[in-house]
Write an enzyme that holds these catalytic residues in place. Structure first.
Site, PDB file in Angstrom:
ATOM      1  N   HIS A 168       1.077  -1.764   0.157  1.00  0.00           N
ATOM      2  CA  HIS A 168      -0.374  -0.284  -0.167  1.00  0.00           C
ATOM      3  C   HIS A 168       0.918   1.498  -0.203  1.00  0.00           C
ATOM      4  O   HIS A 168       2.134   0.841   0.326  1.00  0.00           O
ATOM      5  CB  HIS A 168      -0.961   0.096   1.207  1.00  0.00           C
ATOM      6  CG  HIS A 168      -2.461  -1.140   1.175  1.00  0.00           C
ATOM      7  ND1 HIS A 168      -1.745  -2.726   1.298  1.00  0.00           N
ATOM      8  CD2 HIS A 168      -3.364  -0.724   1.011  1.00  0.00           C
ATOM      9  CE1 HIS A 168      -3.211  -3.050   1.268  1.00  0.00           C
ATOM     10  NE2 HIS A 168      -4.013  -1.931   1.838  1.00  0.00           N
ATOM     11  N   LYS A 172      -0.445   4.622   4.409  1.00  0.00           N
ATOM     12  CA  LYS A 172      -1.069   4.159   5.272  1.00  0.00           C
ATOM     13  C   LYS A 172      -0.872   3.504   6.096  1.00  0.00           C
ATOM     14  O   LYS A 172       0.297   3.308   6.650  1.00  0.00           O
ATOM     15  CB  LYS A 172      -1.258   2.293   4.198  1.00  0.00           C
ATOM     16  CG  LYS A 172      -2.428   1.947   4.843  1.00  0.00           C
ATOM     17  CD  LYS A 172      -2.766   0.489   3.730  1.00  0.00           C
ATOM     18  CE  LYS A 172      -3.811  -0.632   4.766  1.00  0.00           C
ATOM     19  NZ  LYS A 172      -4.661  -0.339   5.554  1.00  0.00           N
TER      20      LYS A 172
END
Ligand code: NAD
Length: 280
Positions: A168, A172
């Site tokens: 990600h 995040k």
């Protein structure tokens, strides 16, 4: 919660009249990556109508007008104006809004990941009085992956080593991703074991041979990656790779809005995207 769909809400809708059958949706965190995507994706849909936008009191968006709505920091009036709310925020905000929604009996669509015990307990209280959809991933593709991963694990068993890798964007906060955990739990369910008894979220140092039946989850963070997940089943002389790559947040936003339209009018309880998509 109230049912008069053809009402306008002072301070929330700025005089717009609402579609009769559309779900009246309050979106939390409209200044966030997902909140913005949901507000954008709601435009032009006939199954939902935005009725309120709520952000943290210190968010720059409070007081601004987005999609014809003034962003507020006051959840009570926003929830009272809405037949469902969508939450992609933080675990602390999820807990606080679930408590407010429990009082107002407002259905919920929860996409926030990394939920702690307090947030889960608040959602369990809400699910006693209203329907609640909770999903670590609102994309159709990932929910198909969950079903297929469980089926592969059930067929092959723990002799095929199962590993999940997720990547990600650098902002995040929670790790491993909720989606990676959901895939790993689906594999554990396929093996017929409790996930907590076989999980391995990090490896470092002299770890020894890999135990049979262990399910590993590894995390990569960098750049602007929307979300990538691969479940690999390693056999003797062959392996199966099951992957999903999200290239746009619009898939999650569309899924969350679809879930919002679906959940209004359902019986109180906890649901997931497998229920919403009719895949069970
Ligand atoms: P972000 O940091 O860009 O946005 C979070 C938003 O929440 C911000 O607008 C912030 O102001 C708001 N917020 C924080 N506290 C609040 C409060 N008390 N009241 C109202 N608003 C509040 O984060 P993001 O990338 O949009 O992700 C949000 C969450 O959604 C994360 O947990 C992420 O993992 C999850 N997510 C889930 C899916 C899915 O399909 N389930 C997909 C993408 C992201």
């Amino acid at each position: 919660m109230f049912d008069g769909a053809d009402r306008t809400i002072a301070g929330c809708t700025q005089g717009r009249r609402l579609a009769v059958s559309a779900a009246r949706v309050c979106v939390l965190g409209p200044s966030g990556r997902m909140g913005r995507s949901i507000v954008d994706a709601a435009a032009g849909r006939t199954d939902v109508t935005l009725t309120a936008l709520v952000d943290r009191a210190d968010a720059g968006s409070v007081g601004q007008v987005l999609a014809g709505l003034t962003v507020t920091a006051h959840p009570t009036a926003a929830l009272a104006a809405s037949s469902v709310y969508i939450d992609f925020t933080t675990p602390a905000a999820t807990r606080a809004f679930a408590d407010a929604a429990t009082v107002a009996r407002v259905p919920a669509v929860i996409g926030t990941t990394g939920l702690d015990a307090d947030a889960e307990a608040a959602l369990a209280r809400l699910a006693k009085v209203a329907p609640v959809v909770v999903a670590a991933n609102f994309s159709l593709g990932v929910n198909i992956v969950l079903g297929v991963a469980q089926q592969i694990a059930r067929t092959l068993g723990p002799d095929w080593d199962a590993e999940v890798v997720e990547t990600h964007h650098r902002a995040k906060r929670d790790a491993p991703s909720g989606t990676a955990l959901a895939i790993a739990r689906a594999i554990a369910a396929g093996h017929g074991v409790n996930y907590d008894s076989v999980k391995r979220h990090s490896r470092d140092g002299d770890i020894g041979p890999r135990p049979r039946g262990e399910i590993g989850v590894s995390t990569v963070r960098g750049g602007d990656v929307v979300g990538e997940h691969t479940a690999t089943f390693y056999g003797a002389g062959e392996r199966i790779e099951l992957g999903h790559r999200a290239t746009s947040r619009t898939i999650f936003a569309a899924g969350a809005l679809h879930a919002a339209a679906w959940v209004v009018g359902k019986a109180p309880g906890r649901y997931d995207m497998i229920d919403v998509l009719g895949l069970r």
